[in-house]
Design a protein around this motif. Structure first.
Motif, PDB file in Angstrom:
ATOM      1  N   LEU A   1     -15.692  12.992 -15.391  1.00 38.40           N
ATOM      2  CA  LEU A   1     -16.482  14.164 -15.732  1.00 38.40           C
ATOM      3  C   LEU A   1     -17.912  14.058 -15.219  1.00 38.40           C
ATOM      4  O   LEU A   1     -18.523  15.068 -14.851  1.00 38.40           O
ATOM      5  CB  LEU A   1     -16.478  14.348 -17.262  1.00 38.40           C
ATOM      6  CG  LEU A   1     -17.337  15.473 -17.833  1.00 38.40           C
ATOM      7  CD1 LEU A   1     -16.908  16.830 -17.278  1.00 38.40           C
ATOM      8  CD2 LEU A   1     -17.269  15.468 -19.361  1.00 38.40           C
TER       9      LEU A   1
ATOM     10  N   THR B   1     -18.919  22.040 -17.940  1.00 40.05           N
ATOM     11  CA  THR B   1     -18.520  21.163 -16.843  1.00 40.05           C
ATOM     12  C   THR B   1     -17.157  20.502 -17.079  1.00 40.05           C
ATOM     13  O   THR B   1     -16.439  20.199 -16.122  1.00 40.05           O
ATOM     14  CB  THR B   1     -19.581  20.086 -16.575  1.00 40.05           C
ATOM     15  OG1 THR B   1     -19.867  19.389 -17.790  1.00 40.05           O
ATOM     16  CG2 THR B   1     -20.857  20.699 -16.035  1.00 40.05           C
TER      17      THR B   1
ATOM     18  N   ARG C   1     -14.216  20.819 -14.289  1.00 41.73           N
ATOM     19  CA  ARG C   1     -13.437  19.675 -13.783  1.00 41.73           C
ATOM     20  C   ARG C   1     -11.945  19.896 -14.014  1.00 41.73           C
ATOM     21  O   ARG C   1     -11.119  19.650 -13.129  1.00 41.73           O
ATOM     22  CB  ARG C   1     -13.891  18.387 -14.469  1.00 41.73           C
ATOM     23  CG  ARG C   1     -13.030  17.162 -14.142  1.00 41.73           C
ATOM     24  CD  ARG C   1     -13.518  15.929 -14.898  1.00 41.73           C
ATOM     25  NE  ARG C   1     -12.666  14.772 -14.667  1.00 41.73           N
ATOM     26  CZ  ARG C   1     -11.611  14.445 -15.403  1.00 41.73           C
ATOM     27  NH1 ARG C   1     -11.273  15.218 -16.457  1.00 41.73           N
ATOM     28  NH2 ARG C   1     -10.898  13.370 -15.121  1.00 41.73           N
TER      29      ARG C   1
ATOM     30  N   PHE D   1     -19.383  16.030 -12.216  1.00 47.20           N
ATOM     31  CA  PHE D   1     -19.562  17.487 -12.225  1.00 47.20           C
ATOM     32  C   PHE D   1     -20.846  17.875 -12.955  1.00 47.20           C
ATOM     33  O   PHE D   1     -21.183  17.314 -13.989  1.00 47.20           O
ATOM     34  CB  PHE D   1     -18.357  18.160 -12.876  1.00 47.20           C
ATOM     35  CG  PHE D   1     -17.098  18.026 -12.070  1.00 47.20           C
ATOM     36  CD1 PHE D   1     -16.676  19.041 -11.230  1.00 47.20           C
ATOM     37  CD2 PHE D   1     -16.336  16.860 -12.118  1.00 47.20           C
ATOM     38  CE1 PHE D   1     -15.521  18.910 -10.460  1.00 47.20           C
ATOM     39  CE2 PHE D   1     -15.184  16.717 -11.359  1.00 47.20           C
ATOM     40  CZ  PHE D   1     -14.782  17.745 -10.523  1.00 47.20           C
TER      41      PHE D   1
ATOM     42  N   VAL E   1     -15.309  13.418  -4.338  1.00 47.78           N
ATOM     43  CA  VAL E   1     -14.227  14.325  -4.725  1.00 47.78           C
ATOM     44  C   VAL E   1     -13.418  14.753  -3.499  1.00 47.78           C
ATOM     45  O   VAL E   1     -12.172  14.697  -3.498  1.00 47.78           O
ATOM     46  CB  VAL E   1     -14.793  15.567  -5.449  1.00 47.78           C
ATOM     47  CG1 VAL E   1     -13.710  16.634  -5.624  1.00 47.78           C
ATOM     48  CG2 VAL E   1     -15.363  15.170  -6.809  1.00 47.78           C
TER      49      VAL E   1
ATOM     50  N   THR F   1     -10.680  22.411 -11.516  1.00 42.02           N
ATOM     51  CA  THR F   1     -10.730  21.902 -10.147  1.00 42.02           C
ATOM     52  C   THR F   1      -9.638  20.894  -9.851  1.00 42.02           C
ATOM     53  O   THR F   1      -9.023  20.922  -8.777  1.00 42.02           O
ATOM     54  CB  THR F   1     -12.115  21.268  -9.883  1.00 42.02           C
ATOM     55  OG1 THR F   1     -13.122  22.280 -10.027  1.00 42.02           O
ATOM     56  CG2 THR F   1     -12.202  20.648  -8.504  1.00 42.02           C
TER      57      THR F   1
END
Length: 359
Positions: free
Chosen positions: A244, A269, A273, A247, A132, A276
Motif C-alpha cells: 500500500l 489509496t 491499490r 500508492f 509497479v 489497480t
C-alpha cells in the motif's frame, strides 16, 4: 478555445484545458526504435534511474533497448521489456508538455496505460511507478498466460456498428460453451474490441469471426490474457508483492477503466491499490468509457495522447466520435477538423508533436 486560466507570469495568453492519455502495450514498434534518443536526449537522469532499478534485477536497460540497431520482436515485445520502455517514453513526453500553454485537468490511460496514468497523476512516485510497472510487466516472463486478439466493431465512418457488436457477443458466448475453451472481452477500445482467452478459445474465435480487410481477427503478439479471469494468479501475486505504501493521493484527477474518477480530494489509496492490482487486472477495461467520462466531466479544449507511436490515436478519435465529442460524428468530421485546428494531439506523431511543446 476557452479562456480558463491566465498565466500570471506574463498575463498574456489564456491556457487551454487538456486531458492527457497514456498508451498501453503494443505502441513501441519498428518505427519507434530510438524514440528516447531522438526525442528525449535531455532525460538521461530519468532513464538512468529506471535502468538502475532494472540492473538490480538483472534486466536489460531501456537505454540499450532503445539504442538497438534493429527492432526485434523477441527483445522489444516481452512484457518485462516493453512495459518499462513504453513507460519511459510516455513519461518523458508528459514532462515535455508546455504547461504555460496547457492546463492538464485530468489523465487516463489504456490498459497498461493505467499504471502510467497513476504516475502522471502523482499517485505513484517515480520510484514507485517503475516498481509497479516493471513488476506487473514481468509477471509472465516465464511464459504467457493466454493471449489476445482484436476485432473491429465500427463501420467505415468510425461509428459504432451494432451488427459487429452482436457478432462479438455471440462468438464469446458460443466459444465458452465448448469444453476447454475460454474467451472474454478484455478491452473496449474505441471502435475495436480486444478479446482475451486461452489458446483453444482464441483459435475457435478466429474460426468463427469473419475475415475483415485481410487483417482481422488479429492476434496481438506477446500479449497475455490481460483484463480477464485467466489472470487471477497475476492479480494475487501483484497484491502480495506491491504494498500500500507505494500508492499516494493523486495530484491530478484520474479516470480508470470503469469510468470512475479518482481525485486529490476523495481518493482512498487502499481502494486505489485494490482496483489497480485487483479488478483492473481481471475484469474488462473500458477505455471507451474512460474517454467519454474524462471528456464529459472535464470539458477539455484538446486531448493529448502520449507516445511512443500513434496506435492509440484512432481508438481515442473513435471514442470521441461515439459521443459526438468536439462535434465529431464521423471519421470525415475528425479528419477535416484535424487539418484546420487539431483537437487531438498525438505526441508520437512528429507532425503533431510540436503542438504540445513550448512555442
Amino acid at each position: 478555445m476557452s479562456a480558463t486560466s491566465i498565466d500570471s507570469n506574463n498575463g498574456a495568453k489564456p491556457k487551454q484545458r487538456v486531458v492527457v492519455i497514456a498508451p498501453g502495450r503494443g505502441c513501441y514498434n519498428k518505427e519507434e526504435l530510438g524514440y528516447l534518443a531522438r526525442f528525449h536526449p535531455d532525460k538521461k537522469e530519468f532513464i538512468a534511474n529506471i535502468d538502475a532499478y532494472r540492473k538490480a534485477l538483472g534486466q536489460v536497460s531501456i537505454a540499450a533497448l532503445d539504442a538497438e540497431a534493429k527492432y526485434s520482436f523477441k527483445l522489444h515485445t516481452p512484457g518485462e521489456n516493453a512495459s518499462a520502455l513504453i513507460y519511459a517514453c510516455a513519461m518523458a513526453d508528459f514532462m515535455d508538455i508546455d504547461t504555460d500553454q496547457f492546463e492538464i485537468v485530468a489523465v487516463t490511460g489504456n490498459s497498461m496505460g493505467w499504471y502510467i496514468a497513476l504516475a502522471l497523476a502523482g499517485a505513484l512516485s517515480p520510484e514507485a511507478a517503475i516498481g509497479v510497472i516493471n513488476t506487473m510487466g514481468s509477471m509472465m516472463s516465464e511464459g504467457l498466460i493466454g493471449g489476445q486478439l482484436i476485432y473491429p466493431e465500427m463501420n467505415e465512418q468510425w461509428r459504432p456498428d451494432t451488427t459487429k457488436t452482436a457478432l462479438l457477443d455471440r462468438v464469446i458466448a458460443d466459444v465458452n460453451r465448448h469444453e476447454g475453451c475460454e474467451l472474454f472481452t478484455s478491452i473496449f477500445l474505441g471502435g475495436y474490441r480486444v478479446l482475451a482467452g486461452n489458446e483453444a478459445g482464441l483459435k475457435l474465435a478466429e474460426e468463427q469471426l469473419p475475415q475483415l480487410d485481410d487483417r482481422y481477427p488479429m492476434r496481438l503478439y506477446n500479449h497475455g490474457a490481460f483484463h480477464s479471469p485467466l489472470l487471477n494468479g497475476v492479480s494475487e501475486k501483484g497484491l502480495a508483492q506491491l504494498p500500500l505504501e507505494l500508492f499516494q493521493t493523486p495530484k491530478i484527477p484520474l479516470v480508470d477503466g470503469r469510468g470512475q474518477i479518482w481525485t486529490q480530494y476523495s481518493t482512498d489509496t487502499a481502494k486505489l491499490r485494490e482496483y489497480t492490482l485487483g479488478e483492473q487486472v481481471v475484469e474488462p477495461y473500458d477505455f471507451s468509457k474512460a474517454v467519454a467520462v474524462v471528456m464529459k466531466e472535464f470539458a477539455p479544449d484538446r486531448v493529448i495522447v502520449l507516445g511512443p507511436g500513434n496506435t492509440l490515436g484512432g481508438p481515442v478519435a473513435q471514442s470521441l466520435i461515439a459521443m459526438n465529442g468536439f462535434g465529431w460524428r464521423t471519421k470525415a468530421d475528425f479528419s477535416a477538423a484535424q487539418l484546420s485546428e487539431p483537437r487531438l494531439i498525438a505526441m508520437g506523431n512528429e507532425q503533431q508533436r510540436s503542438l504540445a511543446l513550448t512555442e
